[in-house]
Design an enzyme around this catalytic site. Sequence first.
Site, short mmCIF file in Angstrom:
data_model
loop_
_atom_site.label_atom_id
_atom_site.label_comp_id
_atom_site.label_asym_id
_atom_site.label_seq_id
_atom_site.Cartn_x
_atom_site.Cartn_y
_atom_site.Cartn_z
CB SER A 24 34.11 115.34 31.43
OG SER A 24 33.71 116.62 31.77
CB CYS A 75 34.15 125.99 33.47
SG CYS A 75 33.91 127.24 34.75
N PRO A 76 32.53 123.37 32.32
CG PRO A 76 30.95 122.50 30.85
CD PRO A 76 32.42 122.50 31.14
N GLY A 77 31.14 122.26 34.46
CA GLY A 77 30.59 121.80 35.73
C GLY A 77 30.20 120.33 35.81
N GLY A 78 30.68 119.53 34.87
CA GLY A 78 30.33 118.10 34.89
C GLY A 78 30.75 117.41 36.18
CG ASP A 81 37.49 126.70 34.81
OD1 ASP A 81 37.78 127.60 33.99
OD2 ASP A 81 37.54 125.49 34.53
CG ASP A 109 46.52 129.67 38.25
OD1 ASP A 109 46.19 128.47 38.17
OD2 ASP A 109 47.63 130.10 37.88
CG ASP A 124 38.71 117.23 34.08
OD1 ASP A 124 39.66 116.56 33.64
OD2 ASP A 124 37.62 117.32 33.51
CE LYS A 176 48.05 116.97 27.33
NZ LYS A 176 48.01 116.07 26.24
C1 SAM Z 1 38.57 119.47 30.75
S1 SAM Z 1 37.92 120.97 31.28
C2 SAM Z 1 37.08 120.57 32.75
C3 SAM Z 1 35.75 119.94 32.52
C4 SAM Z 1 34.98 119.77 33.82
N1 SAM Z 1 35.62 118.84 34.72
C5 SAM Z 1 33.57 119.29 33.56
O1 SAM Z 1 33.27 118.13 33.90
O2 SAM Z 1 32.76 120.03 33.03
C6 SAM Z 1 39.34 121.77 31.91
C7 SAM Z 1 39.07 123.10 32.57
O3 SAM Z 1 40.24 123.47 33.27
C8 SAM Z 1 40.30 124.88 33.25
N2 SAM Z 1 41.68 125.27 33.58
C9 SAM Z 1 42.82 125.01 32.93
N3 SAM Z 1 43.87 125.55 33.57
C10 SAM Z 1 43.37 126.17 34.67
C11 SAM Z 1 43.93 126.90 35.75
N4 SAM Z 1 45.26 127.10 35.81
N5 SAM Z 1 43.12 127.37 36.69
C12 SAM Z 1 41.77 127.15 36.66
N6 SAM Z 1 41.18 126.47 35.67
C13 SAM Z 1 41.96 125.98 34.68
C14 SAM Z 1 39.84 125.26 31.86
O4 SAM Z 1 39.34 126.58 31.88
C15 SAM Z 1 38.75 124.22 31.61
O5 SAM Z 1 37.46 124.75 31.91
#
Ligand code: SAM
Length: 363
Positions: free
Chosen positions: A187, A220-223, A239, A259, A276, A305
């Site tokens: 991503s 996470c994971p950090g893209g 995250d 959060d 994201d 979304k």
């Molecule tokens: C689609 S992934 C993100 C991928 C990231 N952008 C990357 O490029 O690697 C969505 C992330 O949002 C986090 N997430 C969802 N709800 C959250 C919240 N309320 N607070 C913090 N992180 C949240 C999830 O743990 C997940 O790691």
Amino acid sequence: MNNLLIYCRPGFEKEAAAEITERASNMQCYGFARVKDDSGYVTFELYEEGQADLLARKLPFRELIFARQMLVLTHDLADLDQGDRIRPIVEACRDYAICGDLRVETADTNEAKELSAFCRKFTVPLRQALRSNEILTNKETPNRPVFHAFFLATDHVQLGYSYSFNNSEFHMGIPRLRFPSDAPSRSTLKLEEAFHVFVPKEEWDLRLTSGMKAVDLGACPGGWTYQLVRRGMMVTAVDNGQMADSLMETGQVKHLRDDGFMWKPSRKNTYWLVCDMVDKPARVVHMIADWFQDGLCQEAIFNLKLPMKKRFVECEHNLDVLRARLAEIDPGFIIQAKQLYHDREEITVHVYNRYAISKLQPA
Ligand SMILES: C[S@@+](CC[C@H](N)C(=O)[O-])C[C@H]1O[C@@H](n2cnc3c(N)ncnc32)[C@H](O)[C@@H]1O
């Protein structure tokens, strides 16, 4: 012919059709959209002569969410002689204004994949023929129209043109990005594409530059963090998950297991907010508006979304809510939204304040 051809993600033809129909009618241009499910394109037929050209010039392409490209369709040439496709193309386009660029394209579907190789091979001889017939110039002249040959089969092409000041600069409307082998997730390409689409290249030194502070919510994971780090930014990644060690080792990332909807920075020195987190679009929109209302960031990129049904209507609704919230804060806010090539069931939104950007000084 008095049609527009719109390229879109296969499966989103209805959304692209609803959008062009509404946006055109807002400009008193009326017509109807022809849609073939999963084809990757939409044809919009205008009732009044000249209006396809008018829309191609005046309907801001960057404001269309589901369109990857927008062009004026002039000819549909079927049953082409496989031994000489070039002659009928040249004949058809004799009265074109001189174009500055040629794109031989096809739809972004699995079926059309085989056609891509043909399109690549066909580009060179077609370019030569168009040049020798003075339909295409090889001189560096800005603002010339772009000539599009859109192949539906090797014996079926649709011809048209787009305006270079109001189109996607990319072949097939798709930026070709290479996945960086050290990025922690695919991503990463989504944020990179968003930068290409939303931030003019000539402003990258000002708006995507080393030393800036950024916040990545749902990191996470950090893209996405990877894209900020590679541009020399200092990133707060929020995250509960696990960040890639390679990013933590750069010393540019602070990882907070918080959060993302609740956490706010204590100082107003964040330039970029990226998000994201997959959640209800209404919740994301209000959270982003809160950040701008509190003056906590200067630019933001985030995903919304898409619902299963009424995807265009829902998009518009959420963007209207965001527009209304931001308008209460300052008249300078600009919102751009696009379904990027790397987006699936979501769109990507960019918010910035044009007055704030005009005050930016080179580092
Ligand atoms: C689609 S992934 C993100 C991928 C990231 N952008 C990357 O490029 O690697 C969505 C992330 O949002 C986090 N997430 C969802 N709800 C959250 C919240 N309320 N607070 C913090 N992180 C949240 C999830 O743990 C997940 O790691």
